[in-house]
Design an enzyme around this catalytic site. Structure first.
Site, PDB file in Angstrom:
ATOM      1  N   GLY A   1       7.553  39.331-172.891  1.00  0.00           N
ATOM      2  CA  GLY A   1       7.828  39.216-174.332  1.00  0.00           C
ATOM      3  C   GLY A   1       7.692  40.559-175.010  1.00  0.00           C
ATOM      4  O   GLY A   1       7.955  41.598-174.406  1.00  0.00           O
TER       5      GLY A   1
ATOM      6  N   SER B   1       5.340  43.778-168.900  1.00  0.00           N
ATOM      7  CA  SER B   1       6.732  44.222-168.847  1.00  0.00           C
ATOM      8  C   SER B   1       7.571  43.326-169.752  1.00  0.00           C
ATOM      9  O   SER B   1       7.058  42.373-170.345  1.00  0.00           O
ATOM     10  CB  SER B   1       7.255  44.142-167.411  1.00  0.00           C
ATOM     11  OG  SER B   1       7.379  42.780-167.040  1.00  0.00           O
ATOM     12  N   LYS B   2       8.849  43.666-169.835  1.00  0.00           N
ATOM     13  CA  LYS B   2       9.748  42.969-170.768  1.00  0.00           C
ATOM     14  C   LYS B   2       9.681  41.450-170.642  1.00  0.00           C
ATOM     15  O   LYS B   2       9.750  40.734-171.632  1.00  0.00           O
ATOM     16  CB  LYS B   2      11.184  43.419-170.531  1.00  0.00           C
ATOM     17  CG  LYS B   2      11.537  44.612-171.382  1.00  0.00           C
ATOM     18  CD  LYS B   2      13.022  44.880-171.363  1.00  0.00           C
ATOM     19  CE  LYS B   2      13.248  46.253-171.964  1.00  0.00           C
ATOM     20  NZ  LYS B   2      14.248  47.029-171.257  1.00  0.00           N
ATOM     21  N   ARG B   3       9.539  40.980-169.416  1.00  0.00           N
ATOM     22  CA  ARG B   3       9.579  39.512-169.270  1.00  0.00           C
ATOM     23  C   ARG B   3       8.358  38.834-169.892  1.00  0.00           C
ATOM     24  O   ARG B   3       8.336  37.625-170.068  1.00  0.00           O
ATOM     25  CB  ARG B   3       9.767  39.120-167.801  1.00  0.00           C
ATOM     26  CG  ARG B   3       8.566  39.311-166.957  1.00  0.00           C
ATOM     27  CD  ARG B   3       8.884  39.206-165.483  1.00  0.00           C
ATOM     28  NE  ARG B   3       7.861  39.884-164.737  1.00  0.00           N
ATOM     29  CZ  ARG B   3       6.682  39.374-164.457  1.00  0.00           C
ATOM     30  NH1 ARG B   3       6.387  38.159-164.856  1.00  0.00           N
ATOM     31  NH2 ARG B   3       5.787  40.055-163.795  1.00  0.00           N
TER      32      ARG B   3
END
Ligand code: GLU
Length: 511
Positions: A287, A283-285
């Site tokens: 990177g 997911s976005k976290r």
């Protein structure tokens, strides 16, 4: 009857693979019964597809799906198609469609022939819903949204799973309330099981009682995603669907729809999603998620392809796998059931390998825009020549194209050089004095080769009571403007006598 082929023929001119699709669909008839095996595939034209929803960039997981579908099709000498699933007009954008095409093309994962736009097939989807209605495999449901909300609330209160209860399944449309536009629902089987023979997951079974009568056509006449996918997969003659396992539950509903239409269903392969290094879904976290972000970070497309291939697929202990080997080996076996973890360090190591083996001229072309930005001037023929001469050493030391561009900039930066702080520190008064005298000795050095230069430097240092570093480091700083560079005597050879002496004079001229 309008069908996808005719629609596309009209939009995009001749439809070159139309015949092959027809052959594939006909051949699919042979595939009743047991699921995938490579032997079965040999008797048919394999047609795969990648079907992204254009709501953002090409996700790294999507890139892997595209790769798997392309390799599988190529392995079997079949077709690999692209369908843009743009029915959700609110979330689909042209920018996202362009970004998907760009990223696919960068990764050399372009499909065969023009892409199919799912939204353009809307009428055909509605036509199939009507056919299902006519055959009695679908029915009109006049339940109002309020009624359904109440139904779900009651189910929840009774501790049941919420599902459509089939209230219009057997009712006569003459009982329809006035002023309500109906939806069309599939009359799904209520008994028995739907069995999926999955290329990756093996046999997966769902009790039909768990699947309610899904909506095919909304009350505004728009087709649902589930209907669109099935109709398009059929019309495009798709024989194999490899996709993320987030679609596994959809597969059962899709199979029911194929059965209701009497169509041969494709063979599915649901691949576990990619996870981050911490084991959670990517997911976005974690990177970067978009394929193009990896291009921007300086990864080569073949390195990313090789990396993605190994994420969820294996061939013995092989790590470095060329496109040719991948095509030869990717027969649908070797796909893992456990989610693979994305590991940037592994990708970087693979990239370093591909950089070393890439052609110098291609690398020079790839880093040219960055070099022009770094130096602030257009690449001259001379700079390009120097860059190519230095490329072997440069690429040995770089893990990404960005690192390569940073270290290659020394061949492009104009004189007088802007010194990096560490180079400035090296070039103190003593060092400048050393350079001024050494320069004179260098003027007559013959031949101007890296070996001769090194031998000269050792001898000169010896004779002048200097350590080699006391000569070589100031030389490096004067010639490159930095304290780090490829082997300095190679760099000096590449710049040639005149340029090198001028650079030394730029630094030591006043001494
Ligand atoms: N459009 C879907 C997605 O982007 C894929 C659907 C499919 O492969 O069947 O997740």
């Amino acid at each position: 009857m309008s069908c996808l082929f005719d629609i596309i023929s009209r939009l995009a001119g001749p439809f070159p693979w139309k015949e092959q699709y027809a052959t594939a669909s006909a051949a699919k008839g042979r595939l009743h019964g047991p699921y995938f095996s490579s032997i079965e595939c040999k008797s048919m034209t394999v047609v795969t597809r990648f079907a992204p929803s254009p709501t953002g960039f090409l996700h790294i997981g999507g890139a892997r799906t595209a790769l798997f579908n392309k390799l599988f099709a190529r392995h079997h000498g079949g077709k690999y198609l692209l369908r843009i699933e743009d029915t959700d007009k609110k979330r689909s954008t042209q920018d996202a469609i362009d970004a998907i095409h760009d990223a696919l093309s960068w990764l050399d994962l372009d499909c065969d022939g023009p892409a199919v736009s799912q939204s353009a097939q809307r009428d055909r989807h509605a036509e199939v819903a009507q056919q299902l209605l006519d055959m009695g495999h679908a029915y009109k449901c006049y339940a109002t949204p309020e009624e359904l909300t109440e139904m779900r609330a009651q189910q929840k209160a009774a501790g049941q799973t919420t599902r459509y209860d089939g209230r219009w399944r057997e009712r006569d449309p003459s009982e329809a309330p006035a002023g309500v536009d109906p939806v069309i629902r599939l009359r799904a089987p209520q008994d028995g099981e739907t069995v999926l023979q999955d290329m990756v997951q093996g046999e997966v079974t769902v009790a039909n009682a768990q699947l309610d009568d899904m909506i095919l056509l909304r009350s505004d006449g728009s087709p649902t995603y589930m209907l669109s996918v099935v109709v398009d997969d059929h019309d495009m003659g798709i024989t194999h669907v490899i996709r993320g396992d987030d679609h596994l539950t959809n597969a059962f509903r899709q199979i029911q729809l194929f059965k209701a239409m009497g169509w041969e269903q494709p063979i599915y392969g649901h691949v576990p999603l990619i996870h981050g290094p911490d084991g959670a879904k990517l997911s976005k976290r974690h990177g970067a998620l978009g394929a193009e972000a990896y291009r921007d970070m300086g990864f080569l497309p073949e390195a990313l392809r090789n990396y993605l291939l190994r994420l969820g697929w294996g061939h013995g202990d092989d790590e470095i796998i060329s496109d040719e080997q991948a095509t030869e080996w990717f027969d649908g076996s070797g796909l893992g059931k456990a989610p693979a973890r994305f590991d940037t360090a592994k990708l970087t190591a693979l990239n370093a390998h591909y950089l070393k083996t890439a052609e110098n001229a291609r690398l020079a072309e790839l880093i040219k825009p960055s070099l022009e930005t770094l130096s602030g001037i257009p690449m001259s023929e001379l700079s390009t020549e120097r860059l190519l001469a230095g490329m072997e050493s440069l690429k040995e030391r770089s893990k990404t194209l960005n690192e390569l561009a940073d270290s290659a900039a020394l061949y492009v930066r104009p004189r007088p050089l802007e010194m990096e702080p560490k180079a400035e520190k090296i070039l103190n008064d003593d060092a400048r004095a050393v350079l001024a005298t050494a320069r004179k000795s260098l003027e007559s050095l013959q031949p101007w080769t890296a070996d001769a230069l090194e031998a000269w430097a050792r001898e000169y240092a010896d004779n002048n009571d200097l350590k080699l570093g006391q000569l070589a480091q100031p030389l490096r700083a004067a010639i490159t403007g930095s304290n780090v560079s490829p082997p300095i005597f190679e760099v000096i050879t590449i710049f040639g006598r005149d340029e090198s002496l001028s650079r030394i004079a730029d630094i030591s001229g006043n001494h």
